[in-house]
Structure formats: structure tokens, C-alpha cells
Design an enzyme around this catalytic site. Structure first.
Site, short mmCIF file in Angstrom:
data_model
loop_
_atom_site.label_atom_id
_atom_site.label_comp_id
_atom_site.label_asym_id
_atom_site.label_seq_id
_atom_site.Cartn_x
_atom_site.Cartn_y
_atom_site.Cartn_z
N LEU A 151 0.97 -1.22 0.03
CA LEU A 151 -0.05 -0.06 0.03
C LEU A 151 0.91 1.14 0.11
O LEU A 151 0.74 2.18 -0.64
CB LEU A 151 -0.93 -0.01 1.16
CG LEU A 151 -1.93 1.25 1.23
CD1 LEU A 151 -2.85 1.02 0.25
CD2 LEU A 151 -2.40 1.09 2.52
N TYR A 152 1.85 1.20 0.72
CA TYR A 152 2.78 2.43 0.83
C TYR A 152 3.19 2.60 -0.75
O TYR A 152 3.16 3.84 -1.17
CB TYR A 152 4.38 2.04 1.78
CG TYR A 152 5.36 2.91 1.29
CD1 TYR A 152 5.07 4.22 1.85
CD2 TYR A 152 6.35 2.57 0.58
CE1 TYR A 152 6.38 5.07 1.79
CE2 TYR A 152 7.53 3.49 0.35
CZ TYR A 152 7.40 4.88 1.10
OH TYR A 152 8.39 5.63 0.75
N ALA A 153 3.82 1.97 -1.73
CA ALA A 153 4.03 2.10 -3.06
C ALA A 153 2.92 2.51 -3.69
O ALA A 153 3.02 3.39 -4.53
CB ALA A 153 4.54 0.78 -3.75
N THR A 155 0.25 4.22 -2.67
CA THR A 155 0.17 5.63 -2.36
C THR A 155 1.02 6.62 -3.05
O THR A 155 0.67 7.67 -3.42
CB THR A 155 -0.03 5.69 -0.65
OG1 THR A 155 1.27 5.53 -0.15
CG2 THR A 155 -1.29 5.13 -0.20
#
Length: 333
Positions: A151-153, A155
Site C-alpha cells: 500500500l505504501y508503494a 500511495t
């Protein structure tokens, strides 16, 4: 020049702000002082910046548009460098909402701010994680980024897409730079170098994921800052489109928007990185070899050609030198 930098109490934001202040610029910092890690480290970074008459700080969350507006009124920025984010690949598995709030809503607030301020250059910090499942290395800016693994990537990729739309709609010159495994003094305690040094000093085992077979393009923080500073005057436009043979510029056909890798293109094995830490500390590590974690990639490193063409510079500090500088700081901190 007048800069507004988000994330000045963070690792990279602190180093960039200090460099710009040393160069005689004015910096307004914006930071939420979130407790993702020890806030005292963040406060210590800001305390150093506050020694300069050219630095002013506003404390607030990215999701708070009014606080950002206060910072903009104070800064009257010519350049905005958006570094603040909810960082950490593994933490995104535990608290995904923090990434949506900071990296999506917060970044949109920064884009709105850049539109209102009519800045000369908006600079957005992205990550090599956006390359996701791309199995082609080295990673080049024009490579596919449609398969993020965390999810970090996701976003960060979404922030890039929003940035492009704003650059097109409101003619905001925008550069998104993708970082590759940044390390150095004043680093985050949740990062591998800090955790490894702490454990080795105490004679405790270190968790080595992927059984140490991973390779990363480790980028020393001063080299990263040098690259950002050199990119500031390279405002995306047709006037500086790269046309050199073999170089694929990412300057958009529709907008003053560009993506640039910031990495040296020299991948180093994780076990070699650990060996450099052992050498700098003068102590052996006790290795706890573990399988790959969710979202990890076996190998990431940058194609630095576009950065070189735009700035004449590529990160160059080797791992033993950079790790030694970190250990010197760590033992004094």
C-alpha cells in the site's frame, strides 16, 4: 530563494533543510511530529535547524489544510519540496489508514497549496517501491509501475499521478523523484542500518530477510540532497527536454512534469552491507536468516542516466564510507 519543505523534522527533510540554510536560502519547515518513531529524535533535528535565522517551523499534520496554509503564508514559497509522508513498507501492513491519510489526502493538500501559491517548482518525494513487480533491472523511469506490491508503494504512485494531473491542469512545474534505499546520520530508527547497528552493539541477533540475498542501491543521504539541490533549477519544460542518445526523458507530453530516479545504479548485497557495519563497529553480527517478507523485492537499483543528463551528477559515496559516517554519528548520539 524561499523554500517550503514538508517533513523537516524527518530524516531527509532535515538534511535538505540544513543544506539549503547553509547555502543561504530561507526555509519554512512543516512537520507533524508524529510518534511513528521517537519524537525526541525529530525534535533534536528541528533544534539544529532552528539555530539558523533563515528557518521557521510550523507544526501540523498534512491532512490539516489550514495548518499548511499557515505555513505557506509564512514561507511565501518559490519552491515547495514535499518530503513528509507516512513511511515504511512493513508498517503499511499494520496501519494502512495512516498511509491513506498522509500520502493521499495530505499530498492532495500540498498540490492544492502549490496551485494557490503559483510556485516556480513543486518537488515530490516518491520511492523506488513504485516499480513493484517489475522484473527488469536497473529500474528506469519509463518502466512500467502498474504492479505495486505494498500500500505504501501504491500511495506514492497515486501521488505521482495526482501530481501529473495538477501539473497539466494548473501548469505547475513538477518533478517527482524516486529514492533508492537512503541511509546516513540522523536516520530513522526503523531503518535497517539503525536497527542493525543497535543490535550489533548490544550483542543481539539481527533479522536478515531474504537470507541476505537481496541487493539494494544504497544512497547516502548527502548524495541524495546534492541531487535534489541540483534539480531545483531544472524546472520541467520543453527547454530542458533530454535528447541525448539512449536517454529516455520522462518529461510529459501534456504537462510540465517529470519523474527522476535518484540512485547511483550500484547495487550492493545485503550481506556486504552488514559486513560494512561490522567493520565500522568493530564487532561481528549474529545473523538470524529469515525468508523474504511480504512486499519485499530481491533486487532494486536505479538507472541513473536521466539524473546525470539533467544535473551532471550521480550519487557516488560507497557503502563502507557512508556506513562509517553513520556509525560515527550513532556513537555520539
Amino acid at each position: 530563494m524561499r523554500f517550503l519543505i514538508t517533513g523537516t523534522a524527518g530524516f531527509i527533510g532535515f538534511h535538505l533543510a540544513r543544506r539549503l540554510l547553509d547555502d543561504g536560502h530561507f526555509v519554512t519547515g512543516f512537520d507533524g511530529m508524529t510518534p511513528y518513531y521517537d519524537v525526541r529524535l525529530k525534535e533534536a533535528r528541528h533544534a539544529i535547524l532552528e539555530r539558523s535565522n533563515g528557518f521557521r517551523a510550523v507544526i501540523g499534520q498534512l491532512e490539516d489544510a489550514a495548518a499548511l496554509q499557515q505555513a505557506a503564508e509564512l514561507a511565501e514559497p518559490e519552491v515547495i519540496v514535499h518530503l513528509a509522508a507516512q513511511a515504511g513498507v512493513r508498517y503499511s501492513l499494520e496501519n494502512p489508514k495512516a498511509y491513506v491519510d498522509a500520502n493521499l489526502t495530505g499530498s492532495w493538500n500540498v498540490l492544492e497549496l502549490a496551485r494557490q501559491c503559483e510556485v516556480k517548482h513543486l518537488m515530490l518525494a516518491s520511492t523506488s517501491s513504485v516499480y513493484g513487480a517489475n522484473d527488469k533491472v536497473p529500474f528506469a523511469e519509463a518502466d512500467k509501475t502498474d504492479e505495486p506490491l505494498t500500500l505504501y508503494a501504491a500511495t506514492k504512485k497515486a501521488m505521482e499521478a495526482m501530481g501529473h494531473s495538477y501539473a497539466h491542469l494548473w501548469k505547475i512545474p513538477t518533478t517527482a523523484f524516486r529514492f533508492f534505499t537512503v541511509y546516513g546520520p540522523w536516520g530513522r530508527p526503523d531503518m535497517a542500518l539503525f536497527k542493525f547497528a543497535h543490535a550489533i552493539e548490544k550483542g543481539e541477533p539481527i533479522d536478515v530477510y531474504g537470507e541476505g540475498n537481496m541487493r539494494r542501491d544504497f544512497t547516502y543521504v548527502d548524495d541524495l540532497v546534492e541531487a535534489i539541490v541540483r534539480l531545483v533549477p531544472v524546472v520541467p519544460s520543453e527547454d530542458n527536454r533530454v535528447t541525448a542518445d539512449g536517454i529516455t526523458d520522462t518529461l510529459s507530453r501534456q504537462a510540465p512534469f517529470r519523474v527522476v530516479n535518484i540512485g547511483g545504479g550500484q547495487p550492493v548485497g545485503l550481506l556486504d552491507f552488514i559486513a560494512a557495519i561490522e567493520q565500522a563497529l568493530g564487532k561481528p553480527a549474529i545473523r538470524n536468516l529469515l525468508p523474504m517478507q511480504k512486499g519485499d523485492l530481491p533486487q532494486t537499483y536505479a538507472a541513473p542516466d536521466l539524473l546525470r543528463e539533467l544535473t551532471g551528477y550521480v550519487p557516488e559515496t560507497d557503502v563502507p564510507t557512508g556506513v562509517t559516517k553513520f556509525v560515527e554519528w550513532y556513537r555520539l548520539s
